[in-house]
Motif scaffolding. Structure first.
Motif, short mmCIF file in Angstrom:
data_model
loop_
_atom_site.label_atom_id
_atom_site.label_comp_id
_atom_site.label_asym_id
_atom_site.label_seq_id
_atom_site.Cartn_x
_atom_site.Cartn_y
_atom_site.Cartn_z
N SER A 1 1.85 9.39 4.33
CA SER A 1 1.46 7.98 4.45
C SER A 1 0.44 7.60 3.37
N LEU A 2 -0.37 8.58 2.93
CA LEU A 2 -1.33 8.32 1.85
C LEU A 2 -0.60 8.01 0.55
N VAL A 3 0.45 8.78 0.28
CA VAL A 3 1.25 8.54 -0.92
C VAL A 3 1.94 7.17 -0.83
N GLY A 4 2.46 6.86 0.36
CA GLY A 4 3.11 5.57 0.56
C GLY A 4 2.15 4.41 0.37
N MET A 5 0.92 4.57 0.85
CA MET A 5 -0.10 3.53 0.67
C MET A 5 -0.34 3.26 -0.81
N ALA A 6 -0.51 4.32 -1.60
CA ALA A 6 -0.75 4.16 -3.04
C ALA A 6 0.42 3.44 -3.71
N MET A 7 1.63 3.78 -3.30
CA MET A 7 2.82 3.13 -3.86
C MET A 7 2.86 1.65 -3.47
N GLY A 8 2.57 1.36 -2.20
CA GLY A 8 2.61 -0.01 -1.72
C GLY A 8 1.59 -0.91 -2.40
N ARG A 9 0.36 -0.40 -2.56
CA ARG A 9 -0.69 -1.20 -3.20
C ARG A 9 -0.38 -1.43 -4.68
N LEU A 10 0.35 -0.51 -5.28
CA LEU A 10 0.72 -0.64 -6.69
C LEU A 10 1.78 -1.72 -6.88
N VAL A 11 2.72 -1.79 -5.93
CA VAL A 11 3.85 -2.72 -6.04
C VAL A 11 3.52 -4.11 -5.49
N ALA A 12 2.60 -4.19 -4.52
CA ALA A 12 2.31 -5.43 -3.80
C ALA A 12 2.10 -6.66 -4.68
N PRO A 13 1.32 -6.59 -5.79
CA PRO A 13 1.08 -7.79 -6.60
C PRO A 13 2.35 -8.38 -7.23
N ASN A 14 3.42 -7.61 -7.29
CA ASN A 14 4.65 -8.07 -7.95
C ASN A 14 5.68 -8.65 -6.98
N ILE A 15 5.34 -8.70 -5.69
CA ILE A 15 6.29 -9.20 -4.70
C ILE A 15 5.74 -10.44 -4.01
N SER A 16 6.59 -11.42 -3.79
CA SER A 16 6.19 -12.65 -3.12
C SER A 16 5.73 -12.35 -1.69
N SER A 17 4.55 -12.81 -1.34
CA SER A 17 4.02 -12.56 0.01
C SER A 17 4.90 -13.24 1.05
N ARG A 18 5.49 -14.39 0.72
CA ARG A 18 6.35 -15.10 1.66
C ARG A 18 7.59 -14.27 2.00
N MET A 19 8.18 -13.66 0.97
CA MET A 19 9.36 -12.82 1.20
C MET A 19 8.99 -11.57 2.01
N LEU B 1 2.17 -0.57 5.03
CA LEU B 1 0.76 -0.88 5.20
C LEU B 1 0.14 -1.34 3.88
N GLY B 2 0.50 -0.68 2.78
CA GLY B 2 -0.03 -1.07 1.48
C GLY B 2 0.45 -2.43 1.03
N LEU B 3 1.68 -2.78 1.39
CA LEU B 3 2.25 -4.06 0.98
C LEU B 3 1.69 -5.24 1.79
N THR B 4 1.54 -5.05 3.09
CA THR B 4 1.19 -6.17 3.96
C THR B 4 -0.22 -6.12 4.54
N GLY B 5 -0.80 -4.93 4.63
CA GLY B 5 -2.11 -4.79 5.26
C GLY B 5 -2.05 -4.94 6.77
N ALA B 6 -0.86 -5.11 7.31
CA ALA B 6 -0.75 -5.39 8.74
C ALA B 6 0.38 -4.67 9.44
N GLY B 7 1.34 -4.13 8.70
CA GLY B 7 2.54 -3.65 9.35
C GLY B 7 2.63 -2.17 9.63
#
Length: 268
Positions: A228-246, A17-23
């Motif tokens: 899931s709260l911990v996972g969200m924080a982790m995902g939002r932290l990593v998201a800017p470093n990963i290609s959205s297309r991938m 959820l943190g990485l994609t905002g949709a999944g």
């Protein structure tokens, strides 16, 4: 053991959820079905509690960064709040196999749209095309230029999102993110943050609607929600470093795999 399983699944769902905002929402129900042995009807409100809580954390971060379009989020959530209880009621009218089949179809549709979106994102849209979209964002302020057309469009998106949130226990990001990407020229990081706020608001409304009908939570489900709260924080932290297309392509493949697993469970 079930508490550990719930915690690990919560970490995974929150991260997605943190990485994609949709999944997160669309994976939360299958995770609870396969990981904790719950039925879709019982898993739906638990998924909403976890996804909604995690989404709230992401939305607050987006508000601090100034990328949440909160007026749009409020309108989406308000119209969705009217249809979400209807979805909860409808969920009790369908047989379990029917809900399973609806979920599988939606996952396959989302997978296809996400994969196509990853291909189309390689080509930038022309400025003239962007301005023709019903939900136009000002180049100067980065905010929506409000009018009847945008209000009707966002209201319709919110209503559809609320219905599926109540029916299947999904957060609704899989509708909001592609819908806003199609109907507006809003930047993707702002779409994701706005989606998270709507998910948080709609999940709260739908969860309390289900709770009023006698939903009970157990230790493993509480562990799932907290992790899931911990996972969200982790995902939002990593998201800017990963290609959205991938991310989109990986998400679409996982969607297909989970949908096939759900279909096999339905047939079995």
């Amino acid at each position: 053991m079930l508490i550990l399983t719930g915690s690990l699944l919560g970490l995974l769902i929150g991260s997605v959820l943190g990485l994609t905002g949709a999944g997160g929402g669309i994976f939360a129900v299958p995770a609870l079905v396969f990981g904790l042995g719950m039925s879709i009807r019982d898993a739906a409100p638990v998924a909403l509690l976890a996804v909604g809580s995690a989404a709230l954390l992401g939305a607050l971060q987006g508000l601090r960064q100034g990328i949440v379009r909160y007026k749009a989020a409020a309108l989406l959530a308000a119209t969705g709040a009217f249809t979400a209880p209807l979805g909860v009621t409808l969920a009790h009218q369908f047989a379990a196999w029917c809900l399973n089949l609806i979920f599988v179809i939606i996952m396959l549709v989302v997978a296809g749209r996400m994969f196509i979106s990853s291909i189309q994102s390689e080509t930038a849209a022309e400025p003239a095309t962007l301005k023709a979209k019903p939900c136009h964002v000002s180049d100067k302020t980065g905010r929506f230029v409000w009018g009847a057309r945008i209000a009707i469009t966002l209201g319709a998106i919110g209503a559809v999102t609320g219905l599926f949130t109540g029916l299947l226990g999904v957060g609704g990001g899989f509708i909001i993110v592609p819908a806003l990407a199609y109907a507006s020229n809003l930047r993707m990081h702002s779409i994701v943050a706005t989606s998270l706020m709507v998910i948080a608001l709609l999940s709260a409304v739908t969860f309390f609607s289900a709770w009023s009908q006698g939903v009970l939570l157990s230790g493993p489900t509480y562990a799932f929600a907290l992790a899931s709260l911990v996972g969200m924080a982790m995902g939002r932290l990593v998201a800017p470093n990963i290609s959205s297309r991938m991310l989109q392509r990986f998400f679409s493949v996982i969607c297909v795999v989970v949908a096939l697993m759900m279909l096999m469970r339905n047939v079995g």
